[in-house]
Design an enzyme around this catalytic site. Structure first.
Site, short mmCIF file in Angstrom:
data_model
loop_
_atom_site.label_atom_id
_atom_site.label_comp_id
_atom_site.label_asym_id
_atom_site.label_seq_id
_atom_site.Cartn_x
_atom_site.Cartn_y
_atom_site.Cartn_z
N GLU A 64 0.82 -1.20 0.00
CA GLU A 64 0.00 0.00 0.00
C GLU A 64 0.86 1.26 0.00
OE1 GLU A 64 -2.11 -3.00 2.79
OE2 GLU A 64 -0.11 -2.60 2.01
N SER A 237 20.18 -36.73 12.44
CA SER A 237 20.02 -37.22 13.81
C SER A 237 21.35 -37.48 14.52
CB SER A 237 19.18 -38.50 13.82
OG SER A 237 17.86 -38.23 13.42
N GLU A 306 13.46 -31.55 -0.38
CA GLU A 306 14.03 -32.40 -1.44
C GLU A 306 14.93 -33.41 -0.74
OE1 GLU A 306 15.71 -30.57 -4.89
OE2 GLU A 306 14.38 -28.83 -4.79
#
Length: 373
Positions: A64, A237, A306
């Site tokens: 705006e 991990s 991906e």
């Protein structure tokens, strides 16, 4: 405030300028993160466009404000004009002042917004502030299109986590690589460029450490132009990501989620500018749901994954995948690696079911976008 049904949008006088505003908003892809993509068109009483704008980089002007500046640069008054904007004008003071206040000060006569802002800091307050100032407010034209453009922002505001889009390139028989791991290239050049355009949409690109160790990908945006590079995120991990991996090289920020606290390995990665985050699950793996919540807290709207078949399967099993982005190449590869290491199932009812959201030919390949039923 008047709500305009979506069914009337295409025939309404607001339709053409709203379509233009949506096109402007698309220019904020790869620029405005973590802010939503917003476009704005200011229309004079005679129907002529006197101002245009789209959201700039975070901390920069919103759509705006850009449209008001555009009108001012033309020497045109916006008093009494109609402001067409793809998202409710903000009402809070973040990095920039409220757009609703700027429109009130400018003296516009009407604001037509495609959708309300799901941000709890706004959530109707922008429209209320405009209405209180005597400005007519209309909501609803092209709401679905505006929501799709900001589906990640909506997800983060409503669920506290990004919209997770899982990208896969596969053969007709569902193979993502040969048995020996060869996968470059199953799809054609056009599909690869298109895939980078979807990376550009994301605040972060996600992969697993298996892909890092086997393919050593960069996972940045190269094949299309982008003002920003998405954060690169690795699910690791046991903290096996090498400090020499290409994914940890510039440009852009890199974040590794792990389930073990290994000071030596963490230090080696941190010396390369990588952030290591410890989010263990009870099973000793990375807590994927907690990871998504953390990414949402970091302002990530869309997460583009991906990865290999193991991480793909984990994301699917935990119900974290919001959309599949599958490129299907017109070839058969025979034995090889699949899309996701699921099953084996004993009943068809155990299948993961999706509905087609979009099917488009890209070069010689098909691009399928699917969402869970």
């Amino acid at each position: 405030m008047q709500d305009l049904p979506e069914s009337l949008a295409a025939d309404h006088a607001f339709a053409a300028p709203m379509r233009e505003a949506l096109a402007l908003a698309e220019h904020s892809i790869g620029l405005s993160e973590p802010n939503p993509r917003v476009g704005c068109v200011i229309v004079a009483a005679d129907g002529s466009v006197i101002g245009r704008g789209q959201t700039q980089e975070a901390g920069g002007a919103h759509a705006e404000i850009m449209a008001l500046r555009d009108a001012a640069s033309r020497g045109t008054s916006v008093r009494g004009a109609t402001v067409i904007v793809t998202l409710e004008p903000c009402s809070h003071h973040g990095r920039t002042p409220p757009c609703a206040d700027a429109l009130v000060t400018a003296g516009v006569g009407r604001v037509v917004m495609a959708m309300r802002d799901p941000n709890p800091l706004v959530a109707g307050q922008g429209a209320a502030r405009l209405a209180a100032a005597g400005i007519e407010v209309v909501a609803g034209p092209y709401a679905d299109a505006a929501r799709e453009l900001n589906i990640g922002f909506v997800s983060r505001m409503e669920r506290g986590r990004p919209w997770l889009r899982l990208k896969i390139a596969a053969s007709l028989d569902g193979r993502t690589a040969l048995d020996n791991g060869t996968s470059q290239w199953i799809t054609g050049e056009a599909a690869r460029s298109d895939g980078h355009a979807w990376r550009k949409r994301a605040g972060a690109v996600l992969t697993g450490v298996g892909t890092v160790l086997e393919d050593d990908p960069r996972l940045d945006v190269r094949l299309v132009r982008s003002a920003l590079q998405p954060m690169r995120v690795v699910v690791d991990s046991r903290l096996q990501t090498p400090a020499s991996a290409r994914i940890v090289q510039p440009p852009g920020k890199v974040l590794v989620y792990t389930a073990v606290g290994d000071a030596e390995r963490s230090s080696a990665l941190e010396a390369r500018g990588v952030e290591v985050a410890l989010v263990p699950s009870a099973a000793g793996k990375v807590d994927l749901a907690a990871m998504l919540a953390d990414l949402g807290g970091r302002g990530i709207n869309e997460l583009h994954a991906e990865a290999g078949e193991k991480l793909n399967a984990s994301l699917l099993r935990e119900g974290l995948v919001d959309e599949l982005l599958v490129y299907v190449a017109p070839q058969l590869l025979g034995r090889g690696r699949g899309l996701a290491a699921l099953g084996p199932f004993e009943r068809l009812e155990q299948a993961f079911r999706f509905r087609f959201h979009d099917v488009t030919q890209v070069g010689c390949d098909l691009r399928l976008r699917l969402r869970p039923e």
